[in-house]
Write a protein that holds these residues in place. Structure first.
Motif, short mmCIF file in Angstrom:
data_model
loop_
_atom_site.label_atom_id
_atom_site.label_comp_id
_atom_site.label_asym_id
_atom_site.label_seq_id
_atom_site.Cartn_x
_atom_site.Cartn_y
_atom_site.Cartn_z
N PRO A 26 16.46 -21.74 -5.77
CA PRO A 26 17.27 -21.48 -6.97
C PRO A 26 16.43 -21.74 -8.21
CG PRO A 26 17.87 -23.58 -5.98
CD PRO A 26 16.93 -22.93 -5.02
N GLU A 27 16.75 -21.07 -9.29
CA GLU A 27 16.03 -21.30 -10.54
C GLU A 27 16.51 -22.62 -11.16
OE1 GLU A 27 15.92 -18.08 -13.24
OE2 GLU A 27 15.30 -16.60 -11.74
N GLY A 28 15.68 -23.16 -12.05
CA GLY A 28 16.06 -24.38 -12.77
C GLY A 28 15.58 -25.65 -12.13
N LEU A 29 14.82 -25.57 -11.04
CA LEU A 29 14.29 -26.80 -10.44
C LEU A 29 13.19 -27.36 -11.35
CD1 LEU A 29 14.06 -25.80 -6.66
CD2 LEU A 29 15.96 -26.86 -7.90
N PRO A 30 13.25 -28.64 -11.71
CA PRO A 30 12.30 -29.18 -12.70
C PRO A 30 10.85 -29.05 -12.24
CG PRO A 30 13.54 -30.94 -11.61
CD PRO A 30 14.19 -29.66 -11.22
N GLY A 31 10.02 -28.49 -13.13
CA GLY A 31 8.60 -28.37 -12.87
C GLY A 31 8.20 -27.19 -12.03
N ASP A 33 8.01 -23.18 -11.62
CA ASP A 33 8.10 -21.86 -12.25
C ASP A 33 8.47 -20.84 -11.17
OD1 ASP A 33 7.73 -19.41 -13.47
OD2 ASP A 33 5.91 -20.02 -14.53
N PRO A 34 9.60 -20.15 -11.31
CA PRO A 34 9.99 -19.15 -10.29
C PRO A 34 8.95 -18.07 -10.08
CG PRO A 34 11.81 -19.61 -11.81
CD PRO A 34 10.60 -20.27 -12.38
N ALA A 35 8.05 -17.87 -11.04
CA ALA A 35 7.04 -16.83 -10.91
C ALA A 35 6.09 -17.10 -9.75
CB ALA A 35 6.24 -16.70 -12.20
N ARG A 50 8.26 -13.45 11.35
CA ARG A 50 8.83 -14.64 10.70
C ARG A 50 8.59 -14.52 9.19
NH1 ARG A 50 11.87 -16.12 14.93
NH2 ARG A 50 10.66 -17.01 16.67
N THR A 51 9.55 -14.99 8.44
CA THR A 51 9.44 -14.89 6.97
C THR A 51 9.26 -16.29 6.37
OG1 THR A 51 10.92 -12.98 7.02
CG2 THR A 51 10.51 -14.00 4.87
N TRP A 52 8.22 -16.37 5.56
CA TRP A 52 7.84 -17.65 4.95
C TRP A 52 8.13 -17.61 3.45
CZ3 TRP A 52 4.24 -21.38 7.39
CH2 TRP A 52 3.92 -21.05 8.71
N HIS A 53 8.51 -18.78 2.92
CA HIS A 53 8.52 -18.94 1.46
C HIS A 53 7.24 -19.67 1.06
CE1 HIS A 53 9.23 -21.55 -2.14
NE2 HIS A 53 9.41 -20.33 -2.64
N LEU A 54 6.60 -19.17 0.00
CA LEU A 54 5.37 -19.78 -0.52
C LEU A 54 5.48 -19.99 -2.01
CD1 LEU A 54 2.69 -17.28 0.90
CD2 LEU A 54 3.75 -19.17 2.13
N LEU A 55 4.76 -20.98 -2.50
CA LEU A 55 4.36 -21.02 -3.91
C LEU A 55 2.95 -20.49 -3.94
CD1 LEU A 55 5.64 -24.54 -5.09
CD2 LEU A 55 6.83 -22.34 -5.14
#
Length: 946
Positions: A26-31, A33-35, A50-55
């Motif tokens: 979700p957006e708005g997590l402190p520190g 950047d959703p980008a 399999r689907t991964w989430h990455l920063l």
């Protein structure tokens, strides 16, 4: 192979195995950047996509036209997620945008964790390592590719997964970075208590899945506590039992023995580390109840060339406790060529295991055999035990113990006795397994026992760890645990503390103990038993000048005590510097009211004695005790700390005619450890009328940098250059200044220009080698050094005058930056300390009418800054004569006198009964603490003592 659920005999709640797709946070997590968030698909062989989430800052860098030099692949542990690495992603991106070296940072959410896919399957360690390989294969096939070379960065069990990937991808690997983690669990040691509790069959499911207890407990380990918003961010992907199955399965997969499903993979990874051959950085939180320093020791044994920095006070969530990201980027910048050469060419040259224990060394070990010169020294190397060998047949006195533990009036030891005892102890230590490079913590009071043990350890190449009892129990515990000794030699109080506080190492008693007490304190041997064992044993080969000899801890007066590492050659250079500067050598009698110099007596060939005093409290030394020590060895040189010297002068009235006659035989006396005021030195000189009074300038990192005599101080005082004049550089010492900028930072190039105020930087053969396990601190101390030379930034601020004399103006952390400019504290403090009130003003100030008021006025002063840097306000905190009974604002008369004396405008003048000082010297004022206290007082806080 045993299934993890079977191995721990538990069942996860059914909801824990519920599949769920990956999603974006979700957006708005402190520190965060959703980008930087994106989803990536990777194929798991035999199981599908399999689907991964990455920063991942790669797309952002590409959009800005920035080409990375390499990739940092970050892997979180349990129960965190890629949010742990948000500051590294952000800082790396910002640095690249500013034109600095660009690093792509990819922080993954492991499958079943964070916002990655919940597959509903169990993923033991080997599968997780393979998962990461599947992901990097998929990333390599993207248009951006996987920018190489790659460095891995892991924390907790993510550290193990990252190291598994590193071992499996040597063609891509350029280095490894780690936060607190462990790759090996000793069979004879229990797993950490929090994990042991979570693994219990009746607890595991409830603590990790049904409730968020395990997650919340982990988040509570931060120092200082996390904000509510950051805690919510960490909890975001784990709302509900159906989202926490991975947490429980991760805990269940912890290998607890040979039968555990993941033990073979953990063993493979642990063994594989020894062959990595790439640079490594370990950033560690020592206050971690899960991965303690013993796991750090194990990693250093497997990665002996690793740079390591222990952040004192940080714990398991070291990524939240300190700015680890800045440290990592500094390390990467220092190793810029990592990105330009193939990984196999970046392997650091291996160093011997025994030298690697010190970790974070600043230069390669040198192989210097006997007869050659010591490193960076122009003199022949003479080992510390040289005179013990040369005088082994001499019955002349080597040392006198004025207050031995066994209760005798004093104990005299000849060179013959000391030499024989050192050899027996050395042989005995070697026989019980003490080897070259082993660390031996010495918790023995200064005297005959400590001297013999220290030289025995150094002779066989063991590394002595000396932490002053003046650090206090807490500071001593921190020092001993941080040094991680293999052996502890202690008197009874030290052994009791070691047992009660869980200090590591085999225990050896300095005295014979009753068997029940010995068992209680876990004592394996006594010194007497070691002497007996070593009576007929030969000694191992001598260590070389380049071998590490000692870890000496600083006083802790300017922050947590730091371990300072010396080689044999550097300690020998200390002896040489003392001999050349003061003529201390064979035939000299040396009274040492400061333990390090008592221990150097045998290395100098001098008779030495420690006066009857409490070494943890220098101000307990009396004038009669000094006179007795002088008489015991016909001493010609006396060394006392400023606090000890103060009490010696204060107790001079008790001296007898015989005492005064003994003191009249002293030819030189020295006082150092803190600036010594001219009146104090002059008063001491009257007690030793035929002695030349010296006050050397130095620190644990370099014991003798400059020297000045009483006459030199008087001549310098007339110059009124501001600060404390500490004289001219000694012998082979060079002094440079790194000028302060308008923010009070020492950013100037090293210079010997006259009148420039900045950080004092020193170079000499007897400057320390490096700080122990403090890579960042060591790097800062070497910053700006001349290539190929060893320089040390002292942290002191000062300037050189036209005659080449050094003036100290304070400590770098105590520099004050006002709207008008930079202010160093010592000059204004000296002016304020000259304040004396008239009888009428003293009455007004409430400072008269007491017994022996002397000259009412200021006894000591500290100048501190309150408020933001750049607009700080100056506040004077003073001790008065006679002392104030309570804290308060200065009276109008006293405040007016102090303001008039101060060369800079003051916002306030506060009075305290006593300024806070360090324990070892009883003289170094803690101005940082005072500044925080004064800020609280002036903002309406209670009038408590600082």
């Amino acid at each position: 192979m045993t299934h993890p659920r079977q191995q721990h005999q538990y069942r996860l709640p059914r909801a824990a195995a519920t599949p769920a797709p990956a999603s974006l946070p979700p957006e708005g997590l402190p520190g965060l950047d959703p980008a930087f968030s994106r989803l990536v698909e990777a194929e798991e062989p035999g199981a599908g996509i399999r689907t991964w989430h990455l920063l991942d800052n790669g797309p952002v860098l590409a959009s800005r036209g920035i080409t990375p030099v390499g990739t940092v692949l970050c892997v979180h542990g349990n129960p965190t997620w890629s949010y742990l690495w948000r500051s590294l992603v952000t800082q790396a991106t910002d640095a690249a945008t500013r034109g600095a070296e660009a690093w792509r940072v990819i922080a993954v959410d492991q499958l079943e964790m964070g916002f990655s896919e919940r597959t509903g399957t169990v993923r033991p360690l080997a599968r997780r390592v393979a998962d990461l390989g599947d992901l990097t294969d998929a990333l390599g096939a993207e248009p951006l590719g996987l920018t190489g070379p790659v460095l891995t960065f892991g924390h907790d069990w993510g550290g193990v997964v990252s190291l598994g990937w590193a071992i499996d991808h040597p063609d891509l690997l350029a280095g490894v970075l780690l936060l607190n983690t462990g790759v090996h669990q000793p069979e004879d040691a229990a797993i950490p208590a929090p994990l042991r509790l979570a693994l219990q069959g009746g607890v595991l499911g409830a603590a990790t899945v049904t409730t968020p207890a395990f997650l919340d407990t982990t988040l509570a380990l931060a120092h200082p506590p996390l904000s509510a918003a950051v805690k919510r961010a960490y909890r975001a992907p784990y709302r509900g039992a159906a989202r926490r199955g991975g947490i429980g399965a991760f805990v269940a997969d912890i290998p607890v023995g040979p039968g555990s499903v993941s033990t073979p993979e953990l063993d493979r990874i642990a063994s594989g580390l020894r062959g990595l051959g790439v640079p490594a950085l370990l950033l560690w939180g020592p206050a971690d109840p899960i991965f303690s320093d013993r796991y750090l020791d194990d990693l250093l044994d497997r990665l002996p060339d690793a740079d390591v920095h222990r952040f004192e006070g940080a714990g398991h969530l070291v990524a939240e406790d300190v700015d680890y990201a800045a440290a990592a980027l500094i390390w990467l910048a220092d190793r810029a060529l990592l990105a330009a050469v193939p990984a196999p060419l970046t392997a650091a040259k291996p160093v011997p295991v025994e030298s690697a224990r010190s970790a974070g060394h600043s230069r390669p070990e040198q192989d210097i055999s006997d007869g050659e010169t010591a490193p960076e020294s122009g003199v022949d190397y003479q080992p510390l035990w040289h005179y013990l060998d040369e005088f082994r047949e001499s019955d002349d006195i080597a040392l006198v113990d004025m207050a031995p533990d066994h209760g005798a009036a004093q104990l005299s030891v000849s060179w013959r006795e000391l030499s024989a005892r050192v050899r027996r102890l050395a042989a005995g230590l070697h026989q019980i397994g003490v080897r070259k490079g082993d660390r031996v913590s010495l918790l023995v009071p200064p005297g005959a026992d400590l001297t013999a043990v220290l030289y025995a350890c150094v002779r066989i190449g063991a590394v002595v760890v000396v932490a002053d009892a003046g650090l206090g129990l807490r500071g001593l515990t921190r020092a001993v645990r941080g040094a991680r000794p293999d052996h502890v030699i202690g008197a009874t109080p030290g052994l009791v503390a070691a047992r009660a506080l869980g200090w590591p190492g085999q225990k050896i008693a300095a005295v014979t103990l009753a068997r029940p007490l010995a068992r209680l304190l876990d004592v394996s041997f006594t010194l007497a038993e070691l002497e007996s064992l070593g009576a007929e044993e030969g000694l191992p080969p001598e260590p070389t000048a380049a071998d590490t000899a000692a870890v000496l801890f600083t006083s802790g007066s300017t922050g947590p005590a730091k371990g300072v590492v010396y080689t044999n050659g550097q300690l020998a250079a200390v002896s040489w510097a003392l001999r050349e500067q003061y003529g201390v050598g064979p035939g000299t009698g040396l009274v040492a009211g400061f333990a390090p110099f008592a221990l150097l007596g045998p290395a100098l060939g001098a008779r030495s004695v420690t006066p009857d005093m409490d070494v943890t409290s220098p101000k307990t030394l009396t004038a009669t005790a000094v006179a007795a020590a002088v008489a015991a060895i016909d001493a010609s040189v006396v060394f006392l700390s400023p606090a000890a010297l103060t009490n010696v002068v204060a107790t001079a009235a008790s001296l007898t005619a015989a005492d005064r006659a003994s003191l009249a035989g002293v030819r030189s006396f020295l006082s150092a450890g803190a600036p010594v005021a001219e009146p104090l030195l002059a008063a001491a000189a009257r007690l030793m009328p035929d002695a030349t009074a010296h006050t050397p300038y130095g620190m644990t990192e370099g014991l003798l940098m400059t020297d000045i005599t009483l006459e030199g101080i008087r001549a310098a005082t007339a110059a009124t250059a501001g600060g404390v004049c500490v004289g001219y550089p000694t012998g082979t010492t060079r002094i440079r200044i790194s000028a302060l900028d308008d923010r009070g930072a020492a950013t100037g190039a090293l210079s010997d220009e006259t009148g420039v105020t900045g950080e004092i930087v020193v170079s000499a053969p007897h400057v320390e080698d490096h700080y122990d396990r403090l890579w960042l601190t060591d790097r800062a101390a070497r910053r700006g050094a001349i290539a190929g030379e060893r320089w040390h930034r002292t942290g002191d601020v000062g300037h050189l005058d036209a005659d080449g004399r050094l003036w100290v103006e304070g400590r770098l952390p105590h520099v004050i930056v006002t709207a008008e400019g930079v202010v160093t504290p010592v000059g204004p403090e000296q002016a304020i300390e000259r304040v004396r009130l008239t009888p009428r003003d003293a009455v007004t100030a409430g400072m008269s009418g007491r017994p022996n008021p002397g000259h009412p006025g200021v006894a000591r002063a500290a100048l501190v800054g309150v408020g933001p840097v750049g607009t700080q306000q100056l506040v004077a905190v003073v001790e008065t004569r006679p002392p104030a009974r309570r804290v308060g604002l200065a009276t109008e008369a006293l405040a007016a006198a102090v303001r008039t004396a101060s060369p800079a405008p003051l916002a306030a003048v506060l009075v305290v009964p006593q300024l806070p000082t360090d324990i070892r010297h009883n003289s170094k004022i803690d101005r940082s603490r005072l500044a925080r206290w004064a800020g609280g007082i002036l903002s309406g806080g209670r009038m408590t003592r600082p």
